[in-house]
Design an enzyme around this catalytic site. Structure first.
Site, mmCIF file in Angstrom:
data_model
loop_
_atom_site.group_PDB
_atom_site.id
_atom_site.type_symbol
_atom_site.label_atom_id
_atom_site.label_comp_id
_atom_site.label_asym_id
_atom_site.label_seq_id
_atom_site.Cartn_x
_atom_site.Cartn_y
_atom_site.Cartn_z
ATOM 1 N N GLU A 99 5.098 125.422 71.730
ATOM 2 C CA GLU A 99 5.798 124.264 71.220
ATOM 3 C C GLU A 99 5.720 124.205 69.682
ATOM 4 O OE1 GLU A 99 4.390 121.091 74.660
ATOM 5 O OE2 GLU A 99 3.291 121.161 72.787
ATOM 6 N N CYS A 158 -11.781 127.336 68.423
ATOM 7 C CA CYS A 158 -12.307 126.030 67.791
ATOM 8 C C CYS A 158 -12.436 125.171 69.125
ATOM 9 C CB CYS A 158 -11.327 125.531 66.728
ATOM 10 S SG CYS A 158 -11.305 126.809 65.299
ATOM 11 N N HIS A 202 -13.259 122.125 57.781
ATOM 12 C CA HIS A 202 -13.927 121.566 58.710
ATOM 13 C C HIS A 202 -15.273 121.554 58.588
ATOM 14 C CE1 HIS A 202 -9.937 121.332 60.462
ATOM 15 N NE2 HIS A 202 -9.807 122.733 60.820
ATOM 16 N N CYS A 244 -2.459 115.417 65.905
ATOM 17 C CA CYS A 244 -3.046 116.809 65.685
ATOM 18 C C CYS A 244 -4.135 117.102 66.731
ATOM 19 C CB CYS A 244 -3.971 116.678 64.335
ATOM 20 S SG CYS A 244 -4.998 117.917 64.036
#
Length: 386
Positions: free
Chosen positions: A91, A129, A226, A350
């Site tokens: 995508e 992740c 992160h 997201c």
């Protein structure tokens, strides 16, 4: 032998060299394909006879097909489902911005309407992740440079693309050669994108970061950090074990030192997903501030989007995010924005992009990137460079 994409630059140039054909004809071919979807090779005017024969025997205008395009209700986001020649799907996401709606330092922003394309570099991802559904599907394959570029080709037929961000499926620096080759084509005719309008996002593949500033000057680098300490990074990003935080920061310091030799002095973008009770407390903000205070960075705080049954985390509340931002700005003088999500109604925010095929259910999920919300009202990664 299977035909390759005409946008596989190294393959095309190699075949032209073997055939003794001037490679200056290649951008002409690319331009025609861009302007004429599904064209036949014989329709391209003024090429040497040998070129037509070579193209027919070796290459296709496109090896992928646009399976579907889904628009958000507000028309700001279009999610493209692209089928590759091996039957897999990736995508890409078109995000439309109007920078005139935002302000910076109390003044209207320059520019106007523009579109950013979020692009994929792999089918699946090795990084694992655990806040991202893509990581749960594992790694399937690298995309060729042609398959990467074909996402831009498909998108260009829907919108005029000004910026490209490698923030879709996959870790771009784990497919380094194909990504670099694709970017070199993007910055040349007929695409002619500025390197300053292309961003690579990485979890921190240290050896590849060290090569980027030499291979593609002026490219934007975004690091999916992160967490401010190695223990938390390993908890939410298993691949971080291979990229210790201290070594990563040293690599970023070297990267930025090399950048400062040139007059542009671009900042490094730090992506930081906000996970309730995991990395969003005040102590984490101070740890992050101390980690980054000697760098030239922009920190982009990303509200977490739950991903159905895969979600083990919760979204940080707005007050926590606001306090986190205030600490980074006020105590450490680090420019910090908060990303606003786009395309939530089409699972385009997201961590929410999901490929659903009729009768097949969930196939893949990849982390699309949106604009940002903050006191600055940052709307696009291009604006973060101001």
């Amino acid at each position: 032998m299977a035909h390759k994409s005409v946008f596989d630059a190294s393959a095309v140039k190699s075949e032209f060299e073997v055939a003794g054909i001037n490679p200056n004809f290649i951008p002409i071919i690319w331009k025609h394909v861009l302007q004429n979807p599904n064209c036949m090779w014989d329709e391209i005017p003024s090429l040497p006879v040998a070129v037509y024969s070579l193209l027919r025997s070796k290459f296709k205008p496109s090896t992928s097909t646009l399976h579907s395009a889904l628009d958000s209700i507000d028309q700001t986001t279009t999610k493209l489902l692209i089928k590759l020649k091996n039957g897999e799907f990736v995508e890409a996401v078109i995000m439309r911005y109007d920078t005139r709606l935002g302000k910076y330092n109390g003044k209207p922003r320059p520019g106007g309407l523009r579109s950013t394309l979020c692009i994929s570099s792999q089918v699946g991802c090795k990084m694992g992740c655990n806040f991202c559904a893509t990581g749960s599907m594992g790694f399937k394959s690298n995309l060729s440079s042609g398959e990467i570029l074909e996402q831009l080709v498909h998108a260009t037929r829907i919108a005029s693309i000004r910026n490209v961000v490698f923030m879709g499926m996959g870790e771009p620096l784990n497919n380094y050669s194909a990504v670099v080759e694709a970017i070199r084509v993007m910055t040349a005719p007929p695409f002619q994108l500025s390197p300053k309008k292309i961003t690579i996002s990485t979890v921190g593949v240290i050896h590849a970061i060290s090569k980027l500033h030499r291979d593609i000057p002026n490219l934007n680098l975004a690091v999916s950090l992160h967490a401010p300490v190695q223990e938390i990074r390993c908890q939410i990003m298993p691949a971080a074990r291979a990229f210790p935080l201290e070594r990563l920061m040293n690599a970023l310091r070297d990267y930025q030192a090399c950048r400062f030799i040139s007059p542009c002095q671009q900042k490094i973008f730090i992506e930081y997903i906000m996970l309730d009770g995991v990395n969003d407390e005040e102590q984490h903000a101070h740890q992050l501030g101390k980690l980054l205070e000697t760098f030239e960075v922009v920190v982009n705080l990303i509200p977490f989007n739950p991903i159905g049954s895969l979600s083990r985390y919760k979204t940080s509340d707005d007050q926590k995010v606001a306090i986190f931002q205030i600490i980074l700005r006020g105590t450490y003088n680090i420019r910090t924005t908060v990303r606003k999500q786009m395309g939530q109604d089409i699972s385009g925010a997201c961590g929410q992009l999901v490929v659903n095929l009729p009768g097949k259910g969930l196939v893949v999920n990849l982390p699309g990137k949106g604009s940002s919300r903050s006191a600055d009202h940052i709307t696009d990664i291009e604006d973060l460079r101001i």
